[in-house]
Design a protein around this motif. Structure first.
Motif, short mmCIF file in Angstrom:
data_model
loop_
_atom_site.label_atom_id
_atom_site.label_comp_id
_atom_site.label_asym_id
_atom_site.label_seq_id
_atom_site.Cartn_x
_atom_site.Cartn_y
_atom_site.Cartn_z
N ILE A 1 0.82 -1.21 0.00
CA ILE A 1 0.00 0.00 0.00
C ILE A 1 0.86 1.26 0.00
CG2 ILE A 1 -1.70 1.33 1.32
CD1 ILE A 1 -2.83 -1.33 2.27
N ASP A 2 1.79 1.36 0.92
CA ASP A 2 2.62 2.55 1.04
C ASP A 2 3.94 2.38 0.28
OD1 ASP A 2 0.79 3.84 2.72
OD2 ASP A 2 1.55 2.71 4.44
N LYS A 3 3.84 1.95 -0.97
CA LYS A 3 5.04 1.64 -1.73
C LYS A 3 5.92 2.88 -1.95
CE LYS A 3 6.70 -1.11 -5.38
NZ LYS A 3 6.99 -2.47 -5.08
N ASN A 4 5.32 4.05 -2.03
CA ASN A 4 6.09 5.27 -2.29
C ASN A 4 6.63 5.90 -1.00
OD1 ASN A 4 5.62 5.04 -5.00
ND2 ASN A 4 3.72 6.23 -4.93
N SER A 5 6.28 5.36 0.14
CA SER A 5 6.76 5.87 1.41
C SER A 5 8.04 5.14 1.79
CB SER A 5 5.68 5.64 2.48
OG SER A 5 6.14 6.07 3.72
N ARG A 6 9.06 5.89 2.11
CA ARG A 6 10.36 5.28 2.39
C ARG A 6 10.95 5.80 3.68
NH1 ARG A 6 12.64 4.07 -3.39
NH2 ARG A 6 10.63 3.90 -4.38
N GLU A 7 11.86 4.99 4.25
CA GLU A 7 12.59 5.36 5.45
C GLU A 7 14.07 5.39 5.12
OE1 GLU A 7 11.41 4.07 9.81
OE2 GLU A 7 11.04 2.49 8.34
N GLN A 8 14.79 6.32 5.74
CA GLN A 8 16.23 6.39 5.50
C GLN A 8 16.98 6.15 6.80
OE1 GLN A 8 16.84 10.19 3.61
NE2 GLN A 8 16.69 9.22 1.59
N PHE A 9 18.04 5.35 6.70
CA PHE A 9 18.90 5.05 7.83
C PHE A 9 20.33 5.37 7.44
CE2 PHE A 9 15.32 2.11 8.00
CZ PHE A 9 14.85 2.34 9.28
N GLU A 10 21.17 5.64 8.43
CA GLU A 10 22.58 5.87 8.14
C GLU A 10 23.46 5.26 9.22
OE1 GLU A 10 23.05 10.11 7.84
OE2 GLU A 10 23.71 10.25 9.91
N MET A 11 24.64 4.81 8.80
CA MET A 11 25.65 4.30 9.71
C MET A 11 26.86 5.21 9.58
SD MET A 11 25.59 0.13 9.42
CE MET A 11 27.06 0.20 8.48
N ARG A 12 27.36 5.67 10.71
CA ARG A 12 28.57 6.50 10.70
C ARG A 12 29.72 5.68 11.23
NH1 ARG A 12 27.81 12.30 10.72
NH2 ARG A 12 25.65 12.69 10.12
N ILE A 13 30.82 5.65 10.47
CA ILE A 13 32.02 4.93 10.87
C ILE A 13 33.10 5.95 11.15
CG2 ILE A 13 33.72 3.20 10.22
CD1 ILE A 13 31.56 2.05 8.35
N HIS A 14 33.47 6.08 12.42
CA HIS A 14 34.49 7.04 12.85
C HIS A 14 35.85 6.36 12.82
CE1 HIS A 14 31.32 9.76 14.25
NE2 HIS A 14 30.71 8.65 14.66
N ARG A 15 36.88 7.09 12.38
CA ARG A 15 38.22 6.51 12.24
C ARG A 15 39.27 7.43 12.85
NH1 ARG A 15 38.48 5.43 5.95
NH2 ARG A 15 37.92 7.60 6.00
N ARG A 16 40.31 6.82 13.41
CA ARG A 16 41.47 7.54 13.94
C ARG A 16 42.74 6.85 13.46
NH1 ARG A 16 37.64 10.08 15.01
NH2 ARG A 16 36.91 10.89 16.98
N LEU A 17 43.81 7.63 13.33
CA LEU A 17 45.10 7.14 12.87
C LEU A 17 46.16 7.49 13.90
CD1 LEU A 17 46.66 5.95 10.38
CD2 LEU A 17 47.08 8.31 9.75
N ILE A 18 46.95 6.50 14.32
CA ILE A 18 48.03 6.71 15.28
C ILE A 18 49.30 6.15 14.68
CG2 ILE A 18 48.84 6.23 17.62
CD1 ILE A 18 45.93 5.53 18.31
N ASP A 19 50.38 6.93 14.71
CA ASP A 19 51.69 6.46 14.26
C ASP A 19 52.60 6.38 15.48
OD1 ASP A 19 51.14 6.21 11.58
OD2 ASP A 19 51.74 8.26 11.09
N ILE A 20 53.26 5.23 15.63
CA ILE A 20 54.24 5.06 16.69
C ILE A 20 55.59 4.91 16.00
CG2 ILE A 20 55.01 3.62 18.60
CD1 ILE A 20 52.10 2.83 19.02
N LEU A 21 56.50 5.86 16.28
CA LEU A 21 57.80 5.87 15.61
C LEU A 21 58.81 5.05 16.40
CD1 LEU A 21 57.81 9.68 14.81
CD2 LEU A 21 57.04 7.82 13.35
N ASN A 22 59.59 4.26 15.70
CA ASN A 22 60.62 3.39 16.29
C ASN A 22 60.08 2.55 17.45
OD1 ASN A 22 62.61 4.28 14.53
ND2 ASN A 22 63.13 6.00 15.84
#
Length: 109
Positions: A63-84
């Motif tokens: 019945i409600d074929k034209n009705s839609r829902e939107q979802f989102e996933m957020r992926i957070h990222r960090r970068l760490i460098d350890i020298l020697n």
């Protein structure tokens, strides 16, 4: 120029990913504290762009074929460098207990 080749540093690059930024920041703090405990040089944590995945789904099949829902996933990222990094640092980082939902990728280079 030969002196500069001898000064090439080894680097441990750690990429950390999670869906929740609070859990991610606490695990990054844990990694940095562990590395500092063994007197390591640290570059970071550098925040990388947040990846946003959006999904659109039909609410109903008929019945409600034209009705839609939107979802989102957020992926957070960090970068760490350890020298020697020394063997003690690598051993300590491998024994860390990080919370569930945190993905770690380690590259040596």
């Amino acid at each position: 120029m030969t002196e500069k080749k001898n000064e090439i540093q080894q680097k441990l690059r750690i990429k950390v990913r999670a869906y929740e930024h609070k859990v991610l920041d606490s695990s990054v703090k844990q990694i940095v504290d562990t590395a500092r405990r063994y007197d390591a040089e640290i570059a970071g944590p550098t925040p990388l762009p947040t990846e946003i995945r959006k999904y659109t789904v039909n609410r109903s099949a008929f019945i409600d074929k034209n009705s839609r829902e939107q979802f989102e996933m957020r992926i957070h990222r960090r970068l760490i460098d350890i020298l020697n990094p020394g063997p003690k640092i690598i051993d300590a980082l491998s024994n860390l207990n990080l919370p569930a939902g945190v993905d770690i990728e380690v590259k040596a280079g």
